[in-house]
Design a protein around this motif. Structure first.
Motif, PDB file in Angstrom:
ATOM      1  N   PHE A  20       0.831  -1.203   0.000  1.00 35.03           N
ATOM      2  CA  PHE A  20       0.000   0.000   0.000  1.00 35.03           C
ATOM      3  C   PHE A  20       0.871   1.262   0.000  1.00 35.03           C
ATOM      4  N   ASP A  21       1.872   1.301   0.871  1.00 38.36           N
ATOM      5  CA  ASP A  21       2.761   2.471   0.944  1.00 38.36           C
ATOM      6  C   ASP A  21       3.495   2.709  -0.371  1.00 38.36           C
ATOM      7  N   MET A  22       4.042   1.639  -0.963  1.00 35.10           N
ATOM      8  CA  MET A  22       4.745   1.782  -2.244  1.00 35.10           C
ATOM      9  C   MET A  22       3.800   2.243  -3.347  1.00 35.10           C
ATOM     10  N   GLN A  23       2.584   1.709  -3.342  1.00 37.53           N
ATOM     11  CA  GLN A  23       1.600   2.057  -4.352  1.00 37.53           C
ATOM     12  C   GLN A  23       1.242   3.534  -4.272  1.00 37.53           C
ATOM     13  N   VAL A  24       0.983   4.019  -3.066  1.00 37.29           N
ATOM     14  CA  VAL A  24       0.615   5.426  -2.895  1.00 37.29           C
ATOM     15  C   VAL A  24       1.788   6.321  -3.308  1.00 37.29           C
ATOM     16  N   LYS A  25       2.985   6.029  -2.816  1.00 40.71           N
ATOM     17  CA  LYS A  25       4.155   6.850  -3.156  1.00 40.71           C
ATOM     18  C   LYS A  25       4.420   6.863  -4.661  1.00 40.71           C
ATOM     19  N   SER A  26       4.167   5.743  -5.306  1.00 41.15           N
ATOM     20  CA  SER A  26       4.424   5.638  -6.739  1.00 41.15           C
ATOM     21  C   SER A  26       3.420   6.404  -7.585  1.00 41.15           C
ATOM     22  N   PHE A  27       2.170   6.427  -7.147  1.00 40.43           N
ATOM     23  CA  PHE A  27       1.116   6.987  -7.992  1.00 40.43           C
ATOM     24  C   PHE A  27       0.641   8.385  -7.609  1.00 40.43           C
ATOM     25  N   VAL A  28       1.050   8.908  -6.458  1.00 39.80           N
ATOM     26  CA  VAL A  28       0.627  10.260  -6.068  1.00 39.80           C
ATOM     27  C   VAL A  28       1.046  11.315  -7.095  1.00 39.80           C
ATOM     28  N   PRO A  29       2.279  11.270  -7.617  1.00 39.63           N
ATOM     29  CA  PRO A  29       2.634  12.291  -8.620  1.00 39.63           C
ATOM     30  C   PRO A  29       1.704  12.280  -9.838  1.00 39.63           C
ATOM     31  N   LEU A  30       1.315  11.089 -10.287  1.00 36.84           N
ATOM     32  CA  LEU A  30       0.389  11.008 -11.428  1.00 36.84           C
ATOM     33  C   LEU A  30      -1.015  11.465 -11.034  1.00 36.84           C
ATOM     34  N   LEU A  31      -1.426  11.152  -9.830  1.00 38.79           N
ATOM     35  CA  LEU A  31      -2.733  11.599  -9.347  1.00 38.79           C
ATOM     36  C   LEU A  31      -2.772  13.128  -9.309  1.00 38.79           C
ATOM     37  N   GLU A  32      -1.715  13.730  -8.786  1.00 31.24           N
ATOM     38  CA  GLU A  32      -1.672  15.190  -8.719  1.00 31.24           C
ATOM     39  C   GLU A  32      -1.631  15.824 -10.106  1.00 31.24           C
ATOM     40  N   LYS A  33      -0.951  15.189 -11.037  1.00 29.16           N
ATOM     41  CA  LYS A  33      -0.837  15.734 -12.391  1.00 29.16           C
ATOM     42  C   LYS A  33      -2.140  15.607 -13.182  1.00 29.16           C
ATOM     43  N   TYR A  34      -2.751  14.416 -13.153  1.00 27.41           N
ATOM     44  CA  TYR A  34      -3.903  14.144 -14.008  1.00 27.41           C
ATOM     45  C   TYR A  34      -5.252  14.226 -13.290  1.00 27.41           C
ATOM     46  N   LYS A  35      -5.240  14.308 -11.970  1.00 28.98           N
ATOM     47  CA  LYS A  35      -6.475  14.426 -11.175  1.00 28.98           C
ATOM     48  C   LYS A  35      -7.462  13.293 -11.465  1.00 28.98           C
ATOM     49  N   ASP A  36      -6.944  12.091 -11.698  1.00 28.84           N
ATOM     50  CA  ASP A  36      -7.794  10.928 -12.008  1.00 28.84           C
ATOM     51  C   ASP A  36      -8.191  10.216 -10.714  1.00 28.84           C
ATOM     52  N   CYS A  37      -8.949  10.905  -9.892  1.00 28.98           N
ATOM     53  CA  CYS A  37      -9.294  10.416  -8.554  1.00 28.98           C
ATOM     54  C   CYS A  37     -10.082   9.105  -8.566  1.00 28.98           C
ATOM     55  N   ASP A  38     -10.838   8.854  -9.612  1.00 29.96           N
ATOM     56  CA  ASP A  38     -11.666   7.644  -9.655  1.00 29.96           C
ATOM     57  C   ASP A  38     -10.878   6.385  -9.994  1.00 29.96           C
ATOM     58  N   THR A  39      -9.766   6.532 -10.679  1.00 29.85           N
ATOM     59  CA  THR A  39      -9.046   5.342 -11.145  1.00 29.85           C
ATOM     60  C   THR A  39      -7.629   5.218 -10.611  1.00 29.85           C
ATOM     61  N   SER A  40      -7.120   6.210  -9.941  1.00 28.63           N
ATOM     62  CA  SER A  40      -5.728   6.192  -9.500  1.00 28.63           C
ATOM     63  C   SER A  40      -5.493   5.189  -8.373  1.00 28.63           C
ATOM     64  N   PRO A  41      -4.466   4.349  -8.510  1.00 25.92           N
ATOM     65  CA  PRO A  41      -4.097   3.442  -7.420  1.00 25.92           C
ATOM     66  C   PRO A  41      -3.706   4.199  -6.145  1.00 25.92           C
ATOM     67  N   ALA A  42      -3.333   5.461  -6.266  1.00 28.55           N
ATOM     68  CA  ALA A  42      -2.990   6.258  -5.084  1.00 28.55           C
ATOM     69  C   ALA A  42      -4.213   6.509  -4.208  1.00 28.55           C
ATOM     70  N   ASN A  43      -5.395   6.383  -4.773  1.00 32.30           N
ATOM     71  CA  ASN A  43      -6.638   6.602  -4.016  1.00 32.30           C
ATOM     72  C   ASN A  43      -7.244   5.319  -3.469  1.00 32.30           C
ATOM     73  N   GLU A  44      -6.647   4.183  -3.757  1.00 33.63           N
ATOM     74  CA  GLU A  44      -7.180   2.930  -3.220  1.00 33.63           C
ATOM     75  C   GLU A  44      -6.968   2.848  -1.718  1.00 33.63           C
ATOM     76  N   THR A  45      -7.801   2.100  -1.060  1.00 36.36           N
ATOM     77  CA  THR A  45      -7.648   1.875   0.379  1.00 36.36           C
ATOM     78  C   THR A  45      -6.793   0.635   0.620  1.00 36.36           C
ATOM     79  N   ILE A  46      -6.304   0.517   1.819  1.00 39.24           N
ATOM     80  CA  ILE A  46      -5.533  -0.684   2.166  1.00 39.24           C
ATOM     81  C   ILE A  46      -6.422  -1.924   2.087  1.00 39.24           C
ATOM     82  N   ASN A  47      -7.706  -1.752   2.366  1.00 37.58           N
ATOM     83  CA  ASN A  47      -8.638  -2.889   2.258  1.00 37.58           C
ATOM     84  C   ASN A  47      -8.715  -3.408   0.825  1.00 37.58           C
TER      85      ASN A  47
END
Length: 72
Positions: A20-47
Motif C-alpha cells: 500500500f505504501d509503495m503504491q501510494v508513493k508511486s502513484f501520487v505524482p500522477l494523481l496530482e498531475k492528471y487528477k484521475d481520482c476515480d481510477t488512481s491506485p494512489a486513491n485505493e484503500t488498504i482494504n
C-alpha cells in the motif's frame, strides 16, 4: 557487470502495508498531475490491496529478498 538477485513471492496479508505504501508513493505524482481520482491506485484503500491479495487467481507479488550486487 553487476547483478542483483530478486526473489519474488506471492504476497500475503502481512505484505499489505508495504505494498500500500509503495503504491501510494508511486502513484501520487500522477494523481496530482492528471487528477484521475476515480481510477488512481494512489486513491485505493488498504482494504482494496488486501482484497487483491486474497482474490482467487490474482497475482500480487512482493519482492522479498534483495541480494547485494556482485561482480562476475
Amino acid at each position: 557487470m553487476d547483478k542483483i538477485e530478486i526473489v519474488l513471492e506471492k504476497a500475503i496479508d502481512s505484505d499489505a502495508d508495504s505494498i500500500f505504501d509503495m503504491q501510494v508513493k508511486s502513484f501520487v505524482p500522477l494523481l496530482e498531475k492528471y487528477k484521475d481520482c476515480d481510477t488512481s491506485p494512489a486513491n485505493e484503500t488498504i482494504n482494496r490491496v488486501i482484497a487483491r491479495i486474497w482474490r482467487k487467481n490474482a497475482i500480487v507479488i512482493s519482492a522479498k529478498k534483495w541480494v547485494t550486487p556482485y561482480l562476475v
